[in-house]
Write an enzyme that holds these catalytic residues in place. Sequence first.
Site, PDB file in Angstrom:
ATOM      1  N   HIS A 165       1.117  13.758  -1.095  1.00 29.50           N
ATOM      2  CA  HIS A 165       1.943  12.615  -1.505  1.00 29.50           C
ATOM      3  C   HIS A 165       2.586  12.893  -2.861  1.00 29.50           C
ATOM      4  O   HIS A 165       2.112  13.751  -3.621  1.00 29.50           O
ATOM      5  CB  HIS A 165       1.119  11.326  -1.609  1.00 29.50           C
ATOM      6  CG  HIS A 165       0.873  10.669  -0.284  1.00 29.50           C
ATOM      7  ND1 HIS A 165      -0.187  11.011   0.516  1.00 29.50           N
ATOM      8  CD2 HIS A 165       1.555   9.692   0.370  1.00 29.50           C
ATOM      9  CE1 HIS A 165      -0.144  10.276   1.617  1.00 29.50           C
ATOM     10  NE2 HIS A 165       0.900   9.462   1.566  1.00 29.50           N
ATOM     11  N   LYS A 210       1.650   8.382  -6.746  1.00 27.64           N
ATOM     12  CA  LYS A 210       0.672   7.648  -5.923  1.00 27.64           C
ATOM     13  C   LYS A 210      -0.627   7.448  -6.693  1.00 27.64           C
ATOM     14  O   LYS A 210      -1.135   8.380  -7.327  1.00 27.64           O
ATOM     15  CB  LYS A 210       0.407   8.416  -4.615  1.00 27.64           C
ATOM     16  CG  LYS A 210      -0.493   7.649  -3.650  1.00 27.64           C
ATOM     17  CD  LYS A 210      -0.440   8.195  -2.241  1.00 27.64           C
ATOM     18  CE  LYS A 210      -1.430   7.519  -1.319  1.00 27.64           C
ATOM     19  NZ  LYS A 210      -1.187   6.078  -1.137  1.00 27.64           N
TER      20      LYS A 210
HETATM   21  P1  NAP Z   1       4.642   0.703  -6.441  1.00 29.34           P
HETATM   22  O1  NAP Z   1       6.015   1.280  -6.432  1.00 29.34           O
HETATM   23  O2  NAP Z   1       3.736   0.959  -7.620  1.00 29.34           O
HETATM   24  O3  NAP Z   1       4.787  -0.869  -6.164  1.00 29.34           O
HETATM   25  C1  NAP Z   1       3.787  -1.808  -6.385  1.00 29.34           C
HETATM   26  C2  NAP Z   1       4.413  -2.958  -7.161  1.00 29.34           C
HETATM   27  O4  NAP Z   1       3.452  -4.010  -7.272  1.00 29.34           O
HETATM   28  C3  NAP Z   1       4.799  -2.543  -8.583  1.00 29.34           C
HETATM   29  O5  NAP Z   1       6.054  -3.083  -8.926  1.00 29.34           O
HETATM   30  C4  NAP Z   1       3.664  -3.156  -9.381  1.00 29.34           C
HETATM   31  O6  NAP Z   1       4.002  -3.357 -10.747  1.00 29.34           O
HETATM   32  C5  NAP Z   1       3.487  -4.440  -8.630  1.00 29.34           C
HETATM   33  N1  NAP Z   1       2.321  -5.214  -8.989  1.00 29.34           N
HETATM   34  C6  NAP Z   1       1.219  -4.836  -9.720  1.00 29.34           C
HETATM   35  N2  NAP Z   1       0.390  -5.902  -9.879  1.00 29.34           N
HETATM   36  C7  NAP Z   1       0.970  -6.950  -9.256  1.00 29.34           C
HETATM   37  C8  NAP Z   1       0.627  -8.310  -9.094  1.00 29.34           C
HETATM   38  N3  NAP Z   1      -0.519  -8.804  -9.614  1.00 29.34           N
HETATM   39  N4  NAP Z   1       1.439  -9.127  -8.393  1.00 29.34           N
HETATM   40  C9  NAP Z   1       2.591  -8.638  -7.851  1.00 29.34           C
HETATM   41  N5  NAP Z   1       3.004  -7.359  -7.990  1.00 29.34           N
HETATM   42  C10 NAP Z   1       2.190  -6.525  -8.680  1.00 29.34           C
HETATM   43  O7  NAP Z   1       3.801   1.228  -5.186  1.00 29.34           O
HETATM   44  P2  NAP Z   1       4.325   1.500  -3.694  1.00 29.34           P
HETATM   45  O8  NAP Z   1       4.624   2.939  -3.535  1.00 29.34           O
HETATM   46  O9  NAP Z   1       5.323   0.461  -3.310  1.00 29.34           O
HETATM   47  O10 NAP Z   1       2.966   1.244  -2.903  1.00 29.34           O
HETATM   48  C11 NAP Z   1       2.294  -0.001  -2.967  1.00 29.34           C
HETATM   49  C12 NAP Z   1       1.012   0.089  -2.154  1.00 29.34           C
HETATM   50  O11 NAP Z   1       1.355   0.279  -0.773  1.00 29.34           O
HETATM   51  C13 NAP Z   1       0.115   1.280  -2.523  1.00 29.34           C
HETATM   52  O12 NAP Z   1      -1.235   0.889  -2.384  1.00 29.34           O
HETATM   53  C14 NAP Z   1       0.489   2.330  -1.481  1.00 29.34           C
HETATM   54  O13 NAP Z   1      -0.550   3.266  -1.246  1.00 29.34           O
HETATM   55  C15 NAP Z   1       0.718   1.449  -0.287  1.00 29.34           C
HETATM   56  N6  NAP Z   1       1.570   1.999   0.754  1.00 29.34           N
HETATM   57  C16 NAP Z   1       1.293   1.612   2.023  1.00 29.34           C
HETATM   58  C17 NAP Z   1       2.103   2.001   3.074  1.00 29.34           C
HETATM   59  C18 NAP Z   1       1.790   1.502   4.464  1.00 29.34           C
HETATM   60  O14 NAP Z   1       2.523   1.817   5.417  1.00 29.34           O
HETATM   61  N7  NAP Z   1       0.751   0.694   4.638  1.00 29.34           N
HETATM   62  C19 NAP Z   1       3.204   2.833   2.836  1.00 29.34           C
HETATM   63  C20 NAP Z   1       3.480   3.221   1.525  1.00 29.34           C
HETATM   64  C21 NAP Z   1       2.655   2.772   0.488  1.00 29.34           C
HETATM   65  P3  NAP Z   1       3.549  -2.173 -11.801  1.00 29.34           P
HETATM   66  O15 NAP Z   1       4.361  -0.955 -11.393  1.00 29.34           O
HETATM   67  O16 NAP Z   1       3.929  -2.703 -13.139  1.00 29.34           O
HETATM   68  O17 NAP Z   1       2.074  -1.957 -11.628  1.00 29.34           O
END
Ligand code: NAP
Length: 260
Positions: free
Chosen positions: A147, A151
């Site tokens: 990844h 991540k």
């Molecule tokens: P990301 O770009 O870091 O997005 C997460 C967002 O949530 C960021 O803007 C973060 O802010 C924010 N956040 C943090 N605390 C919060 C709160 N209390 N309330 C609301 N928002 C908050 O991460 P991503 O790549 O989108 O991935 C997010 C999650 O999904 C990860 O756990 C990843 O492993 C997972 N994921 C799952 C799939 C699937 O198909 N299931 C696919 C891809 C990713 P900050 O940056 O300031 O912390």
Amino acid sequence: MKLAIAGSAGRMGRLVVKNAINEGLKVSQAFDIVEIGKDAGEVAGIGKIGVLIENDIAKLNADILVDFTNPNACLKNARIASEKGVKLVIGTTGFSEEQRRELESYCKRVPTVISPNFSVGVNAFFKIVEFASSMLQDYDVEIFEIHHKMKKDAPSGTAIKTAEIIRDVLAKKGKKLELKFCREGKRGEEIGVFGIRGGDVVGEHTVMFFGEGERVEITHRATNRESFAKGAIMAVKWIAKVDKPGIYSMLDVLSKNVPS
Ligand code: NAP
């Protein structure tokens, strides 16, 4: 149907906003701790949708909450959603065993889809791996994933789920194996799981089955995040029809059967 999206300014959240709007869904709330007060559509790159990003999940007022945040935020969001009777679609990964138990205690109170990977391809990969594990039960099995360097969790939720599928198939055949994350030293009676991090790799998972004189490799490669977001929207549309509380998987969504 009113849809709320938590993590709406993140890599996944922005795509979920975009795909929800493209599919004609009504996004009524967007939550994040960054970009507060900005229009969620503008942050997602699709122009204004009239929904400003807010950071107080206590104000949740929707039918379904989609969560792509981080484990601590997701636990709070799931607790509040379950208290308000809001259905859940959870894509967040990286929970400890204890956190996973806590999450499940909230999610089982409302109809919830939890999936470490919403892509249709990865869910087909899970079924192919299940079949291969059953046929290749005497082979050594190892898993690796790659990844992007941003991540936060390792190994990925998808790699852990893959390892659990293999472990459970083999346990039913009387072969008990531990999951071993990042081995040092000699291989034991275990399924090794390895996470590699770098650059902008969206997500790759490979299972290797090692036999005498041959090796079977099964690989899934995501080349962008659209498949995850599209799968999450499929889960939203499916859970909207489900009234029975409980935790469902993406395989339930893809079965198209609605539990009664
Ligand atoms: P990301 O770009 O870091 O997005 C997460 C967002 O949530 C960021 O803007 C973060 O802010 C924010 N956040 C943090 N605390 C919060 C709160 N209390 N309330 C609301 N928002 C908050 O991460 P991503 O790549 O989108 O991935 C997010 C999650 O999904 C990860 O756990 C990843 O492993 C997972 N994921 C799952 C799939 C699937 O198909 N299931 C696919 C891809 C990713 P900050 O940056 O300031 O912390």
